[in-house]
Write an enzyme that holds these catalytic residues in place. Structure first.
Site, PDB file in Angstrom:
ATOM      1  N   SER A   1      20.621 -26.386  -9.998  1.00 14.21           N
ATOM      2  CA  SER A   1      21.185 -26.796  -8.716  1.00 14.21           C
ATOM      3  C   SER A   1      22.326 -25.848  -8.351  1.00 14.21           C
ATOM      4  O   SER A   1      23.138 -25.490  -9.214  1.00 14.21           O
ATOM      5  CB  SER A   1      21.699 -28.237  -8.806  1.00 14.21           C
ATOM      6  N   GLU A   2      22.389 -25.460  -7.070  1.00 10.90           N
ATOM      7  CA  GLU A   2      23.353 -24.464  -6.612  1.00 10.90           C
ATOM      8  C   GLU A   2      24.788 -24.814  -7.005  1.00 10.90           C
ATOM      9  O   GLU A   2      25.621 -23.938  -7.211  1.00 10.90           O
ATOM     10  CB  GLU A   2      23.311 -24.328  -5.080  1.00 10.90           C
ATOM     11  N   ASN A   3      25.102 -26.108  -7.027  1.00 11.82           N
ATOM     12  CA  ASN A   3      26.478 -26.508  -7.286  1.00 11.82           C
ATOM     13  C   ASN A   3      26.810 -26.548  -8.778  1.00 11.82           C
ATOM     14  O   ASN A   3      27.711 -27.268  -9.192  1.00 11.82           O
ATOM     15  CB  ASN A   3      26.791 -27.858  -6.625  1.00 11.82           C
TER      16      ASN A   3
END
Lengths: 226, 227
Positions: B56-58
């Site tokens: 996930s990007e975060n």
């Protein structure tokens, strides 16, 4: 004795001026230094440039700073406020300037600023509307866009634990932009949920070494608000 | 949903069916980023025992399924800001490291939704260029240029029946020539120099019927099924 702890949000924000560029960590409702942002409001600051991934959450913190029209320009990847159209309203009314930056380019521009790299080439956005007006170059047959480092006057960081040297650890997806922004500002201010004695945080697990941190204020508020 | 028309009868894949179909093709060991919407559902359909690591990007590797309502951890959200879980072996890292994984070609696969895909692999999935609307890109442009493979999952046509597989995109591009494969509600198609090569169609659908719903040039899959 080095002691970066200050006693209040007001002390933590001392010296910040109108027109400052403020880097604000956080992704969605997680890992955003809402109490420090509220402090910007209480200080009466305006004409700010804010760098953040989103335009805030609900009616608190960054969303409230925007709604109170304290922000002249926002630089972000996804300018939406979950559960509110207040950003779109400001934007349509021409009351805020927007620079949309791809999320990875935003992170890398901040990293570059922290690392003393003035600009870099990236494939992201090459051949798209977001590359308009930017220098491009072919390198080994692929097209790249020149992006500039993004410096802050101030970074507002939320940590999970901090010691008096400003060594920080974060919690789960609350880490996000915080460690990168901590390196990219002239003045890095931290709100932390928990305190640690010097030496108590395992040196192998420190994410942000204290060299990047100027001030820390202890705000044990609990879990992120919805 | 059953579609009837002058040519025959077939059933388009629904969202769950589409997610299940994509999941079949992800081999063990891949590191995969899933976009919001149907792509996120792909994780729920990876066969038991097959280890695929979701990113996930975060700042998360090892995303697990959504938690039960009484087990929500408010510090753990995915890029779509939904509550998630972490599997054993998962890890957290900051945004610059997260996008080093994306932009440095470390992800084996990214699965995204799209408004339009052109037959040369151009992707339009971030903006419909509505006048007055604030543009928002998130991580789409980074994922489109950075993952080793980019698969698109989407309905074959818009809700009002207009084609989404085009000769040339009409919306602003996310990235040029980046899509390698498209899973639609009607077919699986590979991007090849001649156009979209049909790898698979839903049962009962003919090549000509598919072409009639597609603006882009389709080419027949090879005898081995085009895989």
């Amino acid at each position: 004795m080095i002691d970066k702890f200050v006693h209040s949000v007001a002390d933590a924000l001392e010296g910040i001026k109108d027109g400052a560029t403020i880097l604000v960590g956080g992704f969605g409702a997680v890992g955003q230094a809402n109490h420090l942002i509220d402090g910007l409001i209480d200080r009466g600051l305006r004409d700010l440039t804010v760098v953040a991934n989103n335009a805030g959450y609900g009616q608190i913190g960054l969303a409230r700073l925007l709604q109170l029209r304290r922000v002249r320009k926002i630089i972000c990847s996804f300018p939406r406020i979950a559960g509110s159209t207040s950003f779109e309203d400001l934007y349509r009314a021409g009351e805020i300037e927007l620079e949309v930056v791809p999320q990875g380019t935003l992170a890398e521009r901040l990293r570059a600023a922290g690392a003393g790299i003035p600009a870099f080439f990236t494939a992201t956005a090459a051949g798209t509307d977001l590359a308009k007006g930017k220098e491009t170059r072919e390198i080994n047959g692929r097209s790249y866009v020149l992006e500039n480092a993004l410096y802050g006057d101030v970074a507002l960081v939320e940590a999970w634990r901090a010691d008096r040297w400003g060594n920080l650890v974060y919690r789960e997806s609350g880490r996000n932009f915080n460690p990168v922004m901590a390196t990219a500002a002239a003045l890095t201010i931290v709100q932390t949920q928990h305190l640690a004695e010097l030496g108590e945080i395992d040196p192998e697990t420190i994410v942000t070494p204290g060299i990047f941190v100027n001030r820390v204020v202890h705000i044990p508020y609990g879990d992120p608000m919805l | 949903m059953k579609s009837e028309n002058n040519f025959g009868k077939w059933t388009p894949l629904d969202r769950g069916g589409l997610a299940r179909r994509v999941a079949q093709d992800i081999p063990e060991g891949w590191y995969v980023n899933l976009g919001v919407g149907v792509p996120t559902q792909v994780a729920d359909h990876v066969p038991q025992g097959r280890e695929v690591v979701f990113h996930s990007e975060n700042g998360i590797l090892g995303l697990g399924p959504a938690p039960m309502a009484d087990k929500i951890d408010r510090w753990l959200v995915n890029a779509g800001k939904q509550y998630v879980t972490l599997v054993r072996g998962g890890s957290f890292f900051h945004h610059a490291d997260s996008f080093t994984m994306i932009r440095g070609r470390h992800l084996d696969l990214c699965v995204l939704g799209a408004f339009e895909v052109a037959q040369n692999g151009d992707l339009a999935n971030w903006s419909t260029a509505t006048p007055g609307a604030a543009p928002a890109v998130g991580g789409a442009m980074d994922l489109a240029v950075g993952a080793k493979r980019l698969w698109v999952v989407m309905d074959h046509t818009t809700k009002d029946g207009r084609p989404k597989l085009l000769r040339k995109c009409t919306y602003p591009l996310t990235a040029p020539a980046c899509v390698s494969r498209v899973y639609t509600s009607l077919a699986v198609l590979d991007v090849v120099p001649e156009g979209f090569r049909v790898v698979e169609m839903v049962p009962g659908l003919s090549f000509n019927e598919l072409q009639a719903r597609t603006e882009a040039q389709l080419v027949q899959g090879d005898a081995n099924g085009g895989k």
